[in-house]
Design a protein around this motif. Structure first.
Motif, mmCIF file in Angstrom:
data_model
loop_
_atom_site.group_PDB
_atom_site.id
_atom_site.type_symbol
_atom_site.label_atom_id
_atom_site.label_comp_id
_atom_site.label_asym_id
_atom_site.label_seq_id
_atom_site.Cartn_x
_atom_site.Cartn_y
_atom_site.Cartn_z
ATOM 1 N N ARG A 217 0.887 -1.161 -0.058
ATOM 2 C CA ARG A 217 0.070 -0.006 0.097
ATOM 3 C C ARG A 217 1.013 1.305 0.134
ATOM 4 O O ARG A 217 0.262 2.230 -0.496
ATOM 5 N N ALA B 11 1.572 1.790 -3.606
ATOM 6 C CA ALA B 11 0.408 2.329 -4.023
ATOM 7 C C ALA B 11 -0.016 3.882 -3.728
ATOM 8 O O ALA B 11 -0.468 4.564 -4.621
ATOM 9 N N LEU C 26 -1.276 4.302 -0.779
ATOM 10 C CA LEU C 26 -2.328 4.538 -0.043
ATOM 11 C C LEU C 26 -2.031 4.662 1.457
ATOM 12 O O LEU C 26 -3.118 4.916 2.231
ATOM 13 N N ASP D 243 1.009 6.748 4.091
ATOM 14 C CA ASP D 243 2.145 7.680 4.062
ATOM 15 C C ASP D 243 3.195 6.829 4.166
ATOM 16 O O ASP D 243 3.541 5.609 5.093
ATOM 17 N N PRO E 56 -1.681 8.962 -5.213
ATOM 18 C CA PRO E 56 -1.816 7.888 -5.834
ATOM 19 C C PRO E 56 -2.372 7.933 -7.072
ATOM 20 O O PRO E 56 -1.935 6.962 -8.021
ATOM 21 N N SER E 57 -3.135 8.954 -7.395
ATOM 22 C CA SER E 57 -3.973 8.832 -8.930
ATOM 23 C C SER E 57 -2.662 9.232 -9.687
ATOM 24 O O SER E 57 -2.899 9.072 -11.025
ATOM 25 N N GLU F 189 -10.086 3.679 -2.310
ATOM 26 C CA GLU F 189 -8.862 3.766 -2.751
ATOM 27 C C GLU F 189 -8.619 3.350 -4.045
ATOM 28 O O GLU F 189 -7.922 3.799 -4.790
ATOM 29 N N ALA G 285 -10.689 3.912 -6.074
ATOM 30 C CA ALA G 285 -11.143 5.206 -7.114
ATOM 31 C C ALA G 285 -9.890 6.173 -6.872
ATOM 32 O O ALA G 285 -9.719 6.817 -8.184
ATOM 33 N N LYS G 286 -9.292 6.318 -5.879
ATOM 34 C CA LYS G 286 -8.228 7.092 -5.796
ATOM 35 C C LYS G 286 -7.085 6.720 -6.957
ATOM 36 O O LYS G 286 -6.558 7.543 -7.826
ATOM 37 N N LEU G 287 -6.815 5.533 -7.042
ATOM 38 C CA LEU G 287 -5.980 4.771 -8.074
ATOM 39 C C LEU G 287 -6.412 5.242 -9.482
ATOM 40 O O LEU G 287 -5.532 5.232 -10.421
ATOM 41 N N ASP G 288 -7.754 5.329 -9.513
ATOM 42 C CA ASP G 288 -8.211 5.392 -10.899
ATOM 43 C C ASP G 288 -8.126 7.023 -11.099
ATOM 44 O O ASP G 288 -8.929 7.272 -12.274
ATOM 45 N N GLY G 289 -7.658 7.469 -10.294
ATOM 46 C CA GLY G 289 -7.849 8.947 -10.558
ATOM 47 C C GLY G 289 -8.514 10.094 -10.155
ATOM 48 O O GLY G 289 -8.788 11.271 -10.653
ATOM 49 N N ALA G 290 -9.669 9.567 -9.262
ATOM 50 C CA ALA G 290 -10.705 10.297 -9.032
ATOM 51 C C ALA G 290 -10.268 11.359 -7.705
ATOM 52 O O ALA G 290 -9.691 10.645 -6.627
#
Lengths: 350, 273
Positions: free
Chosen positions: A48, A51, A53, A55, A73-74, B174, B176-181
């Motif tokens: 994580r 990723a 997610l 810190d 993350p995005s 999480e 959604a975050k990784l998908d850029g939201a």
């Protein structure tokens, strides 16, 4: 510098729990890395952190030559498959796959093309209009992977994705994940507590315990050459047999037998490890086993019993041998395949 | 055999219950279609009369009130504005409050929530004078704003949305975050569609709540222009059939809202499960 570089990465939770201790690790491009360890060992936390997610308390993570500690993350360009899939329940399969692409402002035709390609690859083209609730476990799993593939990320992260499936499907999906990864060639990290999954999937394996990587290597290296008691006990099924012993002058005395000419200068209390599959029946063997129970798996028999000092012991033999319950077996260690660990530190000494 | 007896008995009891609910409403409706002299002489009627259009049209268009400035039609309009305003505003504020409480790293979010929640123990009646004085200071007496805003913060709706958000798995956020939201997209693309059913239910609930307000509109409006239907029920003078007709009409908007939105409500329930 390799593709993904973890340097002295540490994670301390606000309540003071240290989940990951100064872990350093390099993963090459296209490699399939598996983190394996018991639950609560910090393997998921490590994933994580890659990723974004979680810190990072201390240390650096570099992905593709870029420090990503503070990157959102995005924007890390990583894709993750979660244990419970985390499919978007209100969107159909098509939109589940397309959502990440839409957020990146990709035009409609390209999205359609990419989603259809991924769906074809995963054989979910027929379900594109369905909602996740109308899919079976295996199909959901595929959709979750599709969502990762379609974005063409730098790295795939799998967080125990197979643990919600039944045994048969798990084996099937395991194969498919491996095939898919080889086909797509994306660098992957796979977290699992199942050592069979770990052995079968990994190019390289990191055995993690208490937030520390105990051993890193190819599956067969780790199986053949475990560096610590923990790794020896964790990898291999059924588990390695452990016997207490004492080492002096290159002679090991244990549970009523001795092994001579051991290749080490270590002296003191040790633990002797012998894999159940590294034993064979002979006359006047080192080890005497009173058989309590025989599990017949067809290809193999797992023979459980006790040594003279009532210590539990397991022996694995080919399925064509008939072994009676209550009988007494005399066993030898094949080709000197035994492992000796320092009892106090758990480190391998031979 | 006993099962049949128990079943018919319970149906019989239910039927009585239905009759107790429905008969008075029906009698008011039936009576409102007669002439007032008929009612005055013969009492309430069970069968329909033939003055329906005449009575209802008169009620809708009659200039009422002390200054003859207000018609029933205008009251319906006012009530509609007020109820819709209250419904939308309270759902929007509750959605946002719950989102902040659950998803933002607010210190003592739980404590904050319970402080919001105990305002349920403070009914409007208890705070009506300070609230009025605030409205008066702001010059908002006799305005739709003054009618709507002071009763548009709903702790109950906040509770419902908060509890719902808490059941949404973290992995969804999480993923959604990784998908850029970002935070806004997560709200719009995930929480909003996922809580649609609940939003509709809350809209119905808050619409009826706003529509039924009596004391607050009575206090905050001095101009007849802003009278609402429920106030009108009290203020209506005139013959008995006209009052009956007005009572009947006052029931229509809440029922209509429920019928219109119930479709989405039920659809949502079945699709999500």
């Amino acid at each position: 510098m390799s593709f993904l570089d973890l340097k002295n990465v540490t994670k301390i939770y606000p309540n003071g729990t240290k989940a990951v201790h100064e872990t350093s690790l390099s993963i090459d491009e296209g490699e399939f890395m598996v983190f394996v360890g018991p639950s609560g060992c910090g393997k998921s936390t490590l994933l994580r952190m890659v990723a974004g997610l979680e810190d990072i308390t201390e240390g650096d993570i570099n992905l593709d030559g870029k420090l990503i500690n503070e990157v959102d993350p995005s924007e890390r360009d990583v894709a993750m498959v979660f244990q419970n899939y985390a499919l978007y329940p209100h969107m159909n399969v098509y939109n589940n796959l397309a959502y990440g692409l839409k957020n990146r402002g990709i035009d409609k035709e390209t999205i359609e093309q990419k989603v259809n390609d991924a769906a074809k690859l995963l054989q979910i083209s027929d379900y594109l209009q369905r909602k996740p609730s109308m899919l079976s476990g295996g199909q959901r799993q595929r959709v979750a992977m599709g969502r990762a593939i379609v974005r063409n990320p730098k790295i795939f992260l799998f967080d125990e994705p197979l643990s919600n499936l039944d045994a048969k499907l798990r084996i099937q999906m395991r194969l498919e994940i491996k095939k898919l990864q080889q086909k797509v060639g994306v660098t992957s990290i796979f977290v699992t507590h199942d050592q069979v999954e770990a052995m079968t999937l990994a190019d390289r394996l990191a055995v993690i315990n208490n937030g520390i990587i105990e051993q890193l290597g190819t599956p067969i290296e780790i199986y053949d050459n475990p560096k610590s008691l923990f790794v020896a006990g964790f990898i291999g099924s059924p588990q390695m047999n452990f016997l207490d012993g004492n080492l002096k002058n290159k002679i090991l005395s244990a549970e009523g037998f001795e092994i001579k000419d051991i290749n080490t200068d270590f002296e003191g209390e040790v633990t002797l490890g012998i894999r159940p599959e590294h034993l064979s029946q002979t006359e006047n063997g080192l080890i005497n086993l009173n058989v309590d129970l025989v599990e017949q798996l067809g290809s193999d028999n797992l023979v459980y019993g006790q040594l003279k000092n009532k210590k539990d012991f397991c022996y694995r033999c080919p399925g064509n041998q008939t072994i009676e319950k209550g009988s007494n077996l005399s066993l030898n260690i094949e080709n000197n395949k035994y492992y000796i660990f320092d009892k106090s530190t758990g480190k391998r000494v031979n | 055999m006993t099962r049949i007896i128990i079943s018919s008995l319970s149906h019989f009891i239910l039927l009585i219950g239905i009759l107790i609910m429905v008969v008075p409403v029906w009698m008011i409706f039936a009576s409102s279609t007669h002439t007032s002299s008929m009612i005055n002489m013969n009492g309430l009627q069970i069968f329909l009369g033939d003055s329906f259009y005449e009575n209802y049209l008169r009620v809708l268009l009659y200039q009422g009130g002390f200054f003859k400035e207000i018609t029933a039609l205008k009251m319906f309009f006012n009530s509609f504005i007020m109820a819709t305003g209250v419904a939308i505003l309270s759902v929007v504020t509750s959605l946002m409050a719950a989102y902040a409480l659950v998803y933002y790293r607010i210190k003592h979010a739980t404590l904050l929530f319970w402080i919001i929640f105990i305002t349920i123990l403070v009914p409007l009646e208890l705070r009506i004078f300070p609230t009025y004085s605030v409205m008066a200071e702001l010059n908002l007496v006799n305005s739709y704003f003054g009618l709507i805003v002071p009763i548009s913060a709903s702790a109950i709706a906040t509770l419902f949305f908060r509890q719902f958000y808490k059941t949404v798995p973290d992995e969804l956020l999480e993923s959604a975050k990784l998908d850029g939201a970002n935070t806004w997209r997560f709200f719009v693309d995930f929480l909003f569609p996922l809580s649609k059913t609940m939003i509709v239910a809350m809209l119905i609930f808050m619409f009826v709540f706003g529509y039924n307000q009596y004391l607050w509109p009575l206090l905050v409006t001095t101009s007849e222009q802003y009278w609402t239907v429920v106030m009108g029920l009290k203020m209506m003078s005139g013959s008995i059939v006209h009052r009956f007709a007005f009572v009947m009409m006052s029931m229509v908007p809440p029922i209509l809202i429920i019928i219109v939105l119930q479709k989405h409500f039920i659809k949502g329930v079945f699709q999500d499960k």
